[in-house]
Design a protein around this motif. Structure first.
Motif, PDB file in Angstrom:
ATOM      1  N   VAL A   5       2.671   8.992 -15.966  1.00  0.00           N
ATOM      2  CA  VAL A   5       1.751   8.979 -14.829  1.00  0.00           C
ATOM      3  C   VAL A   5       0.970   7.672 -14.839  1.00  0.00           C
ATOM      4  O   VAL A   5       0.379   7.292 -15.867  1.00  0.00           O
ATOM      5  CB  VAL A   5       0.774  10.170 -14.900  1.00  0.00           C
ATOM      6  N   SER A   6       0.962   6.990 -13.709  1.00  0.00           N
ATOM      7  CA  SER A   6       0.177   5.758 -13.588  1.00  0.00           C
ATOM      8  C   SER A   6      -1.307   6.114 -13.501  1.00  0.00           C
ATOM      9  O   SER A   6      -1.716   6.896 -12.641  1.00  0.00           O
ATOM     10  CB  SER A   6       0.613   4.971 -12.348  1.00  0.00           C
ATOM     11  N   ASN A   7      -2.110   5.532 -14.380  1.00  0.00           N
ATOM     12  CA  ASN A   7      -3.537   5.848 -14.416  1.00  0.00           C
ATOM     13  C   ASN A   7      -4.343   5.100 -13.364  1.00  0.00           C
ATOM     14  O   ASN A   7      -5.546   5.368 -13.198  1.00  0.00           O
ATOM     15  CB  ASN A   7      -4.107   5.524 -15.799  1.00  0.00           C
ATOM     16  N   GLU A   8      -3.694   4.155 -12.664  1.00  0.00           N
ATOM     17  CA  GLU A   8      -4.402   3.337 -11.682  1.00  0.00           C
ATOM     18  C   GLU A   8      -3.388   2.690 -10.755  1.00  0.00           C
ATOM     19  O   GLU A   8      -2.187   2.711 -11.030  1.00  0.00           O
ATOM     20  CB  GLU A   8      -5.209   2.243 -12.394  1.00  0.00           C
ATOM     21  N   ASP A   9      -3.864   2.134  -9.665  1.00  0.00           N
ATOM     22  CA  ASP A   9      -2.996   1.297  -8.839  1.00  0.00           C
ATOM     23  C   ASP A   9      -2.610   0.072  -9.658  1.00  0.00           C
ATOM     24  O   ASP A   9      -3.478  -0.586 -10.250  1.00  0.00           O
ATOM     25  CB  ASP A   9      -3.724   0.848  -7.571  1.00  0.00           C
ATOM     26  N   GLN A  10      -1.336  -0.257  -9.702  1.00  0.00           N
ATOM     27  CA  GLN A  10      -0.913  -1.392 -10.521  1.00  0.00           C
ATOM     28  C   GLN A  10       0.404  -1.953 -10.016  1.00  0.00           C
ATOM     29  O   GLN A  10       1.162  -1.290  -9.304  1.00  0.00           O
ATOM     30  CB  GLN A  10      -0.795  -0.999 -11.991  1.00  0.00           C
TER      31      GLN A  10
ATOM     32  N   ALA B 100       3.730  -4.185 -11.653  1.00  0.00           N
ATOM     33  CA  ALA B 100       4.412  -4.751 -12.815  1.00  0.00           C
ATOM     34  C   ALA B 100       5.675  -5.449 -12.344  1.00  0.00           C
ATOM     35  O   ALA B 100       6.135  -5.232 -11.214  1.00  0.00           O
ATOM     36  CB  ALA B 100       4.746  -3.657 -13.821  1.00  0.00           C
ATOM     37  N   GLU B 101       6.225  -6.270 -13.204  1.00  0.00           N
ATOM     38  CA  GLU B 101       7.477  -6.942 -12.883  1.00  0.00           C
ATOM     39  C   GLU B 101       8.565  -6.518 -13.861  1.00  0.00           C
ATOM     40  O   GLU B 101       8.299  -6.285 -15.044  1.00  0.00           O
ATOM     41  CB  GLU B 101       7.317  -8.465 -12.935  1.00  0.00           C
ATOM     42  N   VAL B 102       9.782  -6.405 -13.344  1.00  0.00           N
ATOM     43  CA  VAL B 102      10.971  -6.158 -14.158  1.00  0.00           C
ATOM     44  C   VAL B 102      12.055  -7.099 -13.653  1.00  0.00           C
ATOM     45  O   VAL B 102      12.406  -7.067 -12.462  1.00  0.00           O
ATOM     46  CB  VAL B 102      11.451  -4.691 -14.053  1.00  0.00           C
ATOM     47  N   CYS B 103      12.555  -7.955 -14.508  1.00  0.00           N
ATOM     48  CA  CYS B 103      13.577  -8.933 -14.106  1.00  0.00           C
ATOM     49  C   CYS B 103      13.136  -9.749 -12.889  1.00  0.00           C
ATOM     50  O   CYS B 103      13.940 -10.067 -12.011  1.00  0.00           O
ATOM     51  CB  CYS B 103      14.909  -8.248 -13.816  1.00  0.00           C
ATOM     52  N   GLY B 104      11.844 -10.051 -12.822  1.00  0.00           N
ATOM     53  CA  GLY B 104      11.348 -10.841 -11.716  1.00  0.00           C
ATOM     54  C   GLY B 104      11.096 -10.063 -10.436  1.00  0.00           C
ATOM     55  O   GLY B 104      10.685 -10.638  -9.425  1.00  0.00           O
ATOM     56  N   THR B 105      11.332  -8.761 -10.452  1.00  0.00           N
ATOM     57  CA  THR B 105      11.123  -7.901  -9.289  1.00  0.00           C
ATOM     58  C   THR B 105       9.810  -7.147  -9.432  1.00  0.00           C
ATOM     59  O   THR B 105       9.548  -6.550 -10.486  1.00  0.00           O
ATOM     60  CB  THR B 105      12.274  -6.892  -9.139  1.00  0.00           C
ATOM     61  N   SER B 106       8.970  -7.150  -8.406  1.00  0.00           N
ATOM     62  CA  SER B 106       7.680  -6.461  -8.458  1.00  0.00           C
ATOM     63  C   SER B 106       7.859  -4.960  -8.251  1.00  0.00           C
ATOM     64  O   SER B 106       8.590  -4.523  -7.360  1.00  0.00           O
ATOM     65  CB  SER B 106       6.740  -7.017  -7.381  1.00  0.00           C
ATOM     66  N   ILE B 107       7.184  -4.184  -9.079  1.00  0.00           N
ATOM     67  CA  ILE B 107       7.196  -2.726  -8.994  1.00  0.00           C
ATOM     68  C   ILE B 107       5.758  -2.268  -8.768  1.00  0.00           C
ATOM     69  O   ILE B 107       4.888  -2.496  -9.612  1.00  0.00           O
ATOM     70  CB  ILE B 107       7.745  -2.091 -10.284  1.00  0.00           C
ATOM     71  N   GLU B 108       5.493  -1.625  -7.643  1.00  0.00           N
ATOM     72  CA  GLU B 108       4.153  -1.152  -7.322  1.00  0.00           C
ATOM     73  C   GLU B 108       4.040   0.340  -7.629  1.00  0.00           C
ATOM     74  O   GLU B 108       4.936   1.119  -7.318  1.00  0.00           O
ATOM     75  CB  GLU B 108       3.833  -1.393  -5.842  1.00  0.00           C
ATOM     76  N   LEU B 109       2.931   0.713  -8.240  1.00  0.00           N
ATOM     77  CA  LEU B 109       2.646   2.119  -8.512  1.00  0.00           C
ATOM     78  C   LEU B 109       1.226   2.429  -8.064  1.00  0.00           C
ATOM     79  O   LEU B 109       0.299   1.662  -8.329  1.00  0.00           O
ATOM     80  CB  LEU B 109       2.793   2.437 -10.001  1.00  0.00           C
ATOM     81  N   ARG B 110       1.070   3.567  -7.416  1.00  0.00           N
ATOM     82  CA  ARG B 110      -0.253   4.035  -7.027  1.00  0.00           C
ATOM     83  C   ARG B 110      -0.863   4.870  -8.143  1.00  0.00           C
ATOM     84  O   ARG B 110      -0.147   5.427  -8.980  1.00  0.00           O
ATOM     85  CB  ARG B 110      -0.166   4.881  -5.747  1.00  0.00           C
ATOM     86  N   GLU B 111      -2.171   4.975  -8.158  1.00  0.00           N
ATOM     87  CA  GLU B 111      -2.837   5.853  -9.119  1.00  0.00           C
ATOM     88  C   GLU B 111      -2.325   7.283  -8.937  1.00  0.00           C
ATOM     89  O   GLU B 111      -2.269   7.809  -7.828  1.00  0.00           O
ATOM     90  CB  GLU B 111      -4.348   5.820  -8.921  1.00  0.00           C
ATOM     91  N   GLY B 112      -1.901   7.904 -10.018  1.00  0.00           N
ATOM     92  CA  GLY B 112      -1.383   9.266  -9.958  1.00  0.00           C
ATOM     93  C   GLY B 112       0.110   9.362  -9.698  1.00  0.00           C
ATOM     94  O   GLY B 112       0.698  10.441  -9.835  1.00  0.00           O
ATOM     95  N   GLU B 113       0.748   8.242  -9.340  1.00  0.00           N
ATOM     96  CA  GLU B 113       2.192   8.254  -9.105  1.00  0.00           C
ATOM     97  C   GLU B 113       2.910   8.377 -10.444  1.00  0.00           C
ATOM     98  O   GLU B 113       2.467   7.849 -11.464  1.00  0.00           O
ATOM     99  CB  GLU B 113       2.618   6.970  -8.399  1.00  0.00           C
ATOM    100  N   THR B 114       4.051   9.054 -10.440  1.00  0.00           N
ATOM    101  CA  THR B 114       4.761   9.273 -11.698  1.00  0.00           C
ATOM    102  C   THR B 114       6.120   8.594 -11.702  1.00  0.00           C
ATOM    103  O   THR B 114       6.725   8.354 -10.661  1.00  0.00           O
ATOM    104  CB  THR B 114       4.974  10.781 -11.983  1.00  0.00           C
ATOM    105  N   ILE B 115       6.566   8.302 -12.916  1.00  0.00           N
ATOM    106  CA  ILE B 115       7.947   7.893 -13.167  1.00  0.00           C
ATOM    107  C   ILE B 115       8.591   9.055 -13.940  1.00  0.00           C
ATOM    108  O   ILE B 115       8.156   9.395 -15.042  1.00  0.00           O
ATOM    109  CB  ILE B 115       8.028   6.604 -14.000  1.00  0.00           C
TER     110      ILE B 115
END
Length: 314
Positions: free
Chosen positions: A248-253, A255-270
């Motif tokens: 669970v993402s604890n905040e809006d954030q 991150a990058e993976v292989c140069g690709t931006s990954i956006e997550l909202r607070e409370g969003e899960t992987i």
């Protein structure tokens, strides 16, 4: 920048770049780098985590009967073999003249597998052992011709597969193991509180194991995930008879993976893992529908776990 010829990179990016209507996900097979394999071994020894010790108890108590079901001239393949502890319990149940001809452990965690295989070779020098570092889901043929091919799929790993994947695996096993059979461990439906404790241990080892997936992405795929920005979350979904594990993402954030931006909202899960649970009758019907004949089943006294012997009908 890493290229997408790397399956790990391709699968991670596919899972994290899904449409907004679908949850982000990562494939559980990628838990098992060297640290992940070590953490999982630690999980297996935790007091809350019943599956490993219960399955080992079943294998130990019924080793001779299991060996008789397997029979002579067996060539054993173990899918997702891990630390190779469980094969030892089975081998010790064979009479000297009926021991298997060969053993092929298959696992995606290479260093961990090869180290365990060397230890097994030292204990059973008469047994031909051929470790294979690869994804067991990609196995399409036997490593060598065999009149008695036997598959091991223990640890209730079948529960980590989606239903369609489980059926596909069992059907492929039925064809691959023609003339032999499959010994498979299957976790059973039980009280939700027992399941919750098993996947939310007090020491937090399962949480470390879950978050280590992001650590691996950071190390191998030029990832920039803040590991402190996520929390481990696991719960039992009774409607689907499965434990679900998430980060669970604890905040809006971002991150990058292989140069690709990954956006997550607070409370969003992987979504990182499912662990499906079965009834004995339900699993036996699944096996029969896949071309495997369920002939024997062994359980512990508390009916927490089961080990099934399935003969190939193909």
């Amino acid at each position: 920048m890493l290229t997408l010829t790397n399956n790990f990179a391709a699968h991670v990016l596919d899972g994290l770049n899904r449409p907004p209507s679908l949850p982000k996900q990562l494939q559980p097979k990628y838990f098992y780098d060297a640290l992940g394999s070590t953490l999982f071994e630690k999980i297996c020894c935790l007091p809350e985590y019943y599956p490993t010790r219960t399955e080992l108890e079943i294998l130990t108590d019924n080793a001779c009967e299991i060996a008789r079901a397997i029979g002579r001239y067996a060539d054993i393949l173990e899918f997702g073999a891990g630390s190779l502890i469980k094969i030892r319990h089975i081998l010790d149940g064979f009479q000297p003249l009926s021991r298997p001809l060969s053993y092929t452990p298959i696992d995606i965690s290479g260093k961990h597998l090869l180290r365990a295989a060397r230890a097994l070779m030292a204990t059973y020098p008469e047994l031909e052992i051929f470790p294979r570092v690869e994804d067991y889901m990609a196995i399409k043929e036997l490593p060598k011709p065999s009149i008695r091919p036997i598959g091991f799929f223990l640890g209730s790993t079948i529960g980590n597969l989606e239903p369609r994947e489980a059926i596909a695996f069992l059907r492929r096993a039925a064809i691959l193991l023609k003339g032999g059979g499959l010994l498979i461990g299957v976790d059973l439906v039980k009280r939700p509180d027992l399941l919750h404790a098993a996947y939310n241990d007090q020491e937090g080892v399962t949480a470390q194991f879950n978050i280590n997936m992001l650590r691996r992405i950071n190390r191998e795929l030029e990832g920039t995930f803040d590991l402190n920005g996520f929390s481990h979350y696991a719960y039992y979904n009774p409607g689907r008879q499965r434990v679900e594990m998430h980060l669970v993402s604890n905040e809006d954030q971002v991150a990058e993976v292989c140069g690709t931006s990954i956006e997550l909202r607070e409370g969003e899960t992987i979504h990182t893992e499912n662990s499906h649970k079965f009834t004995i009758a339900g699993f036996q019907q699944l096996a029969a529908d896949s071309g495997l004949n369920p002939t024997k089943v062994w359980t512990d006294r508390a009916q927490l776990f089961s080990v099934h012997w399935l003969e190939s009908l193909v």
